[in-house]
Design a protein around this motif. Structure first.
Motif, PDB file in Angstrom:
ATOM      1  N   VAL A 171       0.851  -1.188   0.000  1.00  0.00           N
ATOM      2  CA  VAL A 171       0.000   0.000   0.000  1.00  0.00           C
ATOM      3  C   VAL A 171       0.889   1.241   0.000  1.00  0.00           C
ATOM      4  O   VAL A 171       1.698   1.448   0.906  1.00  0.00           O
ATOM      5  CB  VAL A 171      -0.942   0.016   1.225  1.00  0.00           C
ATOM      6  CG1 VAL A 171      -1.916   1.186   1.110  1.00  0.00           C
ATOM      7  CG2 VAL A 171      -1.700  -1.302   1.337  1.00  0.00           C
ATOM      8  N   LEU A 172       0.721   2.057  -1.030  1.00  0.00           N
ATOM      9  CA  LEU A 172       1.514   3.265  -1.219  1.00  0.00           C
ATOM     10  C   LEU A 172       0.648   4.498  -1.076  1.00  0.00           C
ATOM     11  O   LEU A 172      -0.495   4.531  -1.562  1.00  0.00           O
ATOM     12  CB  LEU A 172       2.142   3.278  -2.612  1.00  0.00           C
ATOM     13  CG  LEU A 172       3.206   2.232  -2.918  1.00  0.00           C
ATOM     14  CD1 LEU A 172       3.204   1.918  -4.396  1.00  0.00           C
ATOM     15  CD2 LEU A 172       4.573   2.714  -2.483  1.00  0.00           C
ATOM     16  N   HIS A 173       1.176   5.537  -0.443  1.00  0.00           N
ATOM     17  CA  HIS A 173       0.485   6.819  -0.415  1.00  0.00           C
ATOM     18  C   HIS A 173       0.721   7.529  -1.743  1.00  0.00           C
ATOM     19  O   HIS A 173       1.742   7.322  -2.401  1.00  0.00           O
ATOM     20  CB  HIS A 173       0.974   7.677   0.753  1.00  0.00           C
ATOM     21  CG  HIS A 173       0.105   8.872   1.006  1.00  0.00           C
ATOM     22  ND1 HIS A 173       0.397  10.121   0.492  1.00  0.00           N
ATOM     23  CD2 HIS A 173      -1.058   9.005   1.686  1.00  0.00           C
ATOM     24  CE1 HIS A 173      -0.540  10.975   0.858  1.00  0.00           C
ATOM     25  NE2 HIS A 173      -1.445  10.311   1.585  1.00  0.00           N
ATOM     26  N   ARG A 174      -0.213   8.373  -2.124  1.00  0.00           N
ATOM     27  CA  ARG A 174      -0.131   8.994  -3.444  1.00  0.00           C
ATOM     28  C   ARG A 174       1.127   9.847  -3.616  1.00  0.00           C
ATOM     29  O   ARG A 174       1.570  10.071  -4.742  1.00  0.00           O
ATOM     30  CB  ARG A 174      -1.375   9.826  -3.734  1.00  0.00           C
ATOM     31  CG  ARG A 174      -1.603  11.012  -2.821  1.00  0.00           C
ATOM     32  CD  ARG A 174      -2.748  11.879  -3.345  1.00  0.00           C
ATOM     33  NE  ARG A 174      -2.483  12.391  -4.673  1.00  0.00           N
ATOM     34  CZ  ARG A 174      -3.092  11.964  -5.780  1.00  0.00           C
ATOM     35  NH1 ARG A 174      -3.999  11.021  -5.723  1.00  0.00           N
ATOM     36  NH2 ARG A 174      -2.789  12.479  -6.945  1.00  0.00           N
ATOM     37  N   LEU A 207       2.345  -1.830   6.181  1.00  0.00           N
ATOM     38  CA  LEU A 207       1.535  -1.569   4.994  1.00  0.00           C
ATOM     39  C   LEU A 207       1.764  -2.629   3.912  1.00  0.00           C
ATOM     40  O   LEU A 207       1.545  -2.377   2.725  1.00  0.00           O
ATOM     41  CB  LEU A 207       1.827  -0.172   4.444  1.00  0.00           C
ATOM     42  CG  LEU A 207       1.352   0.991   5.321  1.00  0.00           C
ATOM     43  CD1 LEU A 207       1.710   2.330   4.694  1.00  0.00           C
ATOM     44  CD2 LEU A 207      -0.158   0.910   5.579  1.00  0.00           C
ATOM     45  N   VAL A 208       2.195  -3.792   4.335  1.00  0.00           N
ATOM     46  CA  VAL A 208       2.414  -4.928   3.432  1.00  0.00           C
ATOM     47  C   VAL A 208       1.561  -6.090   3.920  1.00  0.00           C
ATOM     48  O   VAL A 208       1.586  -6.435   5.104  1.00  0.00           O
ATOM     49  CB  VAL A 208       3.898  -5.338   3.394  1.00  0.00           C
ATOM     50  CG1 VAL A 208       4.103  -6.524   2.452  1.00  0.00           C
ATOM     51  CG2 VAL A 208       4.767  -4.154   2.968  1.00  0.00           C
ATOM     52  N   ALA A 209       0.796  -6.680   3.018  1.00  0.00           N
ATOM     53  CA  ALA A 209      -0.123  -7.757   3.397  1.00  0.00           C
ATOM     54  C   ALA A 209       0.201  -9.039   2.648  1.00  0.00           C
ATOM     55  O   ALA A 209       0.460  -9.023   1.438  1.00  0.00           O
ATOM     56  CB  ALA A 209      -1.561  -7.344   3.114  1.00  0.00           C
ATOM     57  N   ARG A 210       0.177 -10.136   3.358  1.00  0.00           N
ATOM     58  CA  ARG A 210       0.336 -11.451   2.746  1.00  0.00           C
ATOM     59  C   ARG A 210      -1.022 -11.984   2.319  1.00  0.00           C
ATOM     60  O   ARG A 210      -2.035 -11.722   2.960  1.00  0.00           O
ATOM     61  CB  ARG A 210       0.998 -12.408   3.726  1.00  0.00           C
ATOM     62  CG  ARG A 210       2.433 -12.046   4.081  1.00  0.00           C
ATOM     63  CD  ARG A 210       3.031 -13.017   5.064  1.00  0.00           C
ATOM     64  NE  ARG A 210       3.059 -14.392   4.533  1.00  0.00           N
ATOM     65  CZ  ARG A 210       3.592 -15.418   5.196  1.00  0.00           C
ATOM     66  NH1 ARG A 210       4.113 -15.230   6.404  1.00  0.00           N
ATOM     67  NH2 ARG A 210       3.588 -16.634   4.671  1.00  0.00           N
ATOM     68  N   MET A 211      -1.010 -12.740   1.219  1.00  0.00           N
ATOM     69  CA  MET A 211      -2.246 -13.334   0.726  1.00  0.00           C
ATOM     70  C   MET A 211      -2.275 -14.841   0.913  1.00  0.00           C
ATOM     71  O   MET A 211      -3.269 -15.486   0.590  1.00  0.00           O
ATOM     72  CB  MET A 211      -2.429 -12.992  -0.751  1.00  0.00           C
ATOM     73  CG  MET A 211      -2.637 -11.513  -1.016  1.00  0.00           C
ATOM     74  SD  MET A 211      -2.869 -11.151  -2.771  1.00  0.00           S
ATOM     75  CE  MET A 211      -1.205 -11.383  -3.382  1.00  0.00           C
ATOM     76  N   ASP A 212      -1.167 -15.409   1.419  1.00  0.00           N
ATOM     77  CA  ASP A 212      -1.075 -16.863   1.579  1.00  0.00           C
ATOM     78  C   ASP A 212      -1.320 -17.311   3.012  1.00  0.00           C
ATOM     79  O   ASP A 212      -1.060 -18.466   3.361  1.00  0.00           O
ATOM     80  CB  ASP A 212       0.286 -17.359   1.102  1.00  0.00           C
ATOM     81  CG  ASP A 212       1.444 -16.743   1.885  1.00  0.00           C
ATOM     82  OD1 ASP A 212       1.235 -15.670   2.487  1.00  0.00           O
ATOM     83  OD2 ASP A 212       2.542 -17.315   1.881  1.00  0.00           O
ATOM     84  N   VAL A 213      -1.803 -16.390   3.843  1.00  0.00           N
ATOM     85  CA  VAL A 213      -2.143 -16.729   5.234  1.00  0.00           C
ATOM     86  C   VAL A 213      -3.563 -16.234   5.505  1.00  0.00           C
ATOM     87  O   VAL A 213      -4.071 -15.359   4.799  1.00  0.00           O
ATOM     88  CB  VAL A 213      -1.144 -16.074   6.228  1.00  0.00           C
ATOM     89  CG1 VAL A 213       0.259 -16.614   6.002  1.00  0.00           C
ATOM     90  CG2 VAL A 213      -1.163 -14.550   6.097  1.00  0.00           C
ATOM     91  N   PRO A 214      -4.243 -16.769   6.515  1.00  0.00           N
ATOM     92  CA  PRO A 214      -5.608 -16.312   6.814  1.00  0.00           C
ATOM     93  C   PRO A 214      -5.651 -14.824   7.139  1.00  0.00           C
ATOM     94  O   PRO A 214      -4.714 -14.263   7.705  1.00  0.00           O
ATOM     95  CB  PRO A 214      -5.999 -17.162   8.030  1.00  0.00           C
ATOM     96  CG  PRO A 214      -5.143 -18.377   7.937  1.00  0.00           C
ATOM     97  CD  PRO A 214      -3.833 -17.902   7.369  1.00  0.00           C
ATOM     98  N   ALA A 215      -6.747 -14.192   6.758  1.00  0.00           N
ATOM     99  CA  ALA A 215      -6.924 -12.777   7.062  1.00  0.00           C
ATOM    100  C   ALA A 215      -6.971 -12.559   8.569  1.00  0.00           C
ATOM    101  O   ALA A 215      -7.398 -13.438   9.332  1.00  0.00           O
ATOM    102  CB  ALA A 215      -8.212 -12.264   6.424  1.00  0.00           C
ATOM    103  N   ARG A 216      -6.534 -11.377   8.992  1.00  0.00           N
ATOM    104  CA  ARG A 216      -6.565 -11.062  10.429  1.00  0.00           C
ATOM    105  C   ARG A 216      -7.994 -11.048  10.941  1.00  0.00           C
ATOM    106  O   ARG A 216      -8.282 -11.499  12.052  1.00  0.00           O
ATOM    107  CB  ARG A 216      -5.905  -9.694  10.660  1.00  0.00           C
ATOM    108  CG  ARG A 216      -5.859  -9.253  12.116  1.00  0.00           C
ATOM    109  CD  ARG A 216      -5.163  -7.908  12.250  1.00  0.00           C
ATOM    110  NE  ARG A 216      -5.867  -6.859  11.528  1.00  0.00           N
ATOM    111  CZ  ARG A 216      -6.887  -6.150  12.030  1.00  0.00           C
ATOM    112  NH1 ARG A 216      -7.334  -6.396  13.252  1.00  0.00           N
ATOM    113  NH2 ARG A 216      -7.464  -5.205  11.311  1.00  0.00           N
TER     114      ARG A 216
END
Length: 385
Positions: A171-174, A207-216
């Motif tokens: 996630v990047l700020h503009r 601000l970095v999210a993994r997609m290979d683990v269950p959501a928080r």
């Protein structure tokens, strides 16, 4: 369906006057006017997938697709931006510290996103991200950009324990990106789909999210295959565009005289057959897409894992919707004959907008190949299938 979801389905109708008033300005300005953007945001169009504790409505995928289709019936560019802005589900993946940064202000954050991969190099406390993301819709008005990055170490992609490339959401700020004005196109002009350049931007770990683990956040909407919350939105939009093309063709045919002097186009047996066949095909494609989405919703509600077969069914429904929508748009354009050529005739804009939307990679016919691989018991070739 709860009352909140029912009101969301009515949202395109509620905002139709504002959208219709903004169409000409969008064509000239190549983006949504701020007034319309703020109205969409304030009415909840951008927070359908956002967790409730962050101000979202946490709406089922089936209902979200119906909303996208409703906007698609009004204007493809508006629908496309609404689809791309609904990335608030990132809040279910990030921790509280990251969410506090994004949802810090009084106004709801506006997202844009891209599914193309950039390169992320580990750095102390986060990553250094670089990339050139093309055709990023709604970027001019976005507060935050969410992109995919492949983590690279020693010049090669880092692998997960499963042996696949370590791919994450960043996630990047503009103010960390630059926009290159490249959106010089014939259709969906108002979608503001310009290119984005990022050069060695620091993205902190929060601000970095993994997609290979269950959501928080472990609630039904976030328990399944998270990319499925994004992928089918474009297909719902083109179904809406194609439906309006049918309606506009029917309206035109009631008064359009046939060149042979044989009455109006609506009295032609060929036109009658084309309209009936097109509407039946489109209705069937819509039901198939919504059924595939509902299967994912039901799995989440029951706490069941989303199977690869269900994911393949969703992808097949998307590709099928694209094929049907393309055929409908071509047939409506042909029925309109010379009337379809002129700016000011709705068919002209619907055709070029719909054809641009159908060029999206998510609508590629080759995705049927991966669905077929799954049917034969093999793994799909493509990432995020």
């Amino acid at each position: 369906m709860n009352m909140n979801e029912a009101s969301l389905i009515d949202l395109p109708t509620e905002l139709a006057p504002s959208i219709e008033a903004a169409v000409e300005g969008m064509e000239a300005g190549r983006g949504l006017p701020r007034k319309l953007l703020h109205e969409l945001r304030d009415k909840g169009a951008f927070r359908m997938l956002t967790p409730r504790e962050l101000g979202g409505s946490e709406t089922s995928l089936k209902t979200v697709l119906q909303v996208y289709e409703g906007f698609g019936r009004l204007d493809a560019s508006v629908a496309w931006v609404v689809w791309n802005a609904n990335f608030g589900f990132i809040g279910a993946l990030l921790g509280e510290e990251g969410n506090a940064r994004i949802w810090a202000g009084d106004d709801e954050p506006v997202f844009s996103n891209s599914g193309a991969p950039g390169t992320a190099i580990p750095s102390d406390g986060g990553y250094r991200l670089s990339g050139n993301w093309k055709i990023v819709s709604g970027i001019k008005n976005a507060d935050w950009l969410t992109v995919i990055g492949v983590i690279v170490e020693n010049g090669s992609p880092r692998l997960t324990d499963a042996g696949s490339p370590d791919v994450r959401l960043f996630v990047l700020h503009r103010d960390q990106l630059s926009i290159k004005a490249t959106w010089n196109v014939s259709g969906m002009v108002g979608s503001d789909s310009n290119d984005v350049l990022v050069n060695d931007a620091f993205v902190p770990e929060e601000l970095v999210a993994r997609m290979d683990v269950p959501a928080r956040i472990q609630r039904p909407l976030y328990q399944g295959f998270m990319p499925a919350l994004v992928l089918p939105g474009c297909s719902a939009v083109v179904l809406g565009v194609a439906q309006t093309a049918i309606e506009e063709t029917v309206a035109l045919a009631l008064s359009k005289k046939m060149s042979n002097g044989g009455g109006t186009l609506s009295e032609s047996a060929r036109a009658q057959a084309v309209i009936a066949r097109s509407e039946a095909s489109l209705h069937a494609a819509r039901l198939l897409l919504l059924s595939a989405a509902e299967a994912l919703d039901t799995a989440g509600e029951n706490g069941d894992p989303v199977t690869i077969e269900q994911r393949a069914a969703l992808r097949s429904a998307m590709s099928h919707a694209a094929q049907v929508s393309r055929q409908v748009l071509v047939e409506m354009y042909e029925l309109g004959s010379s009337s379809s050529l002129y700016r000011g005739n709705p068919l002209e804009r619907l055709f070029r907008d719909g054809m641009v939307a159908l060029q999206h990679a998510n609508h590629s016919a080759v995705l049927f190949e991966d669905a077929g691989r799954v049917r034969f018991g093999n793994a799909p070739d493509r990432l995020l299938f």
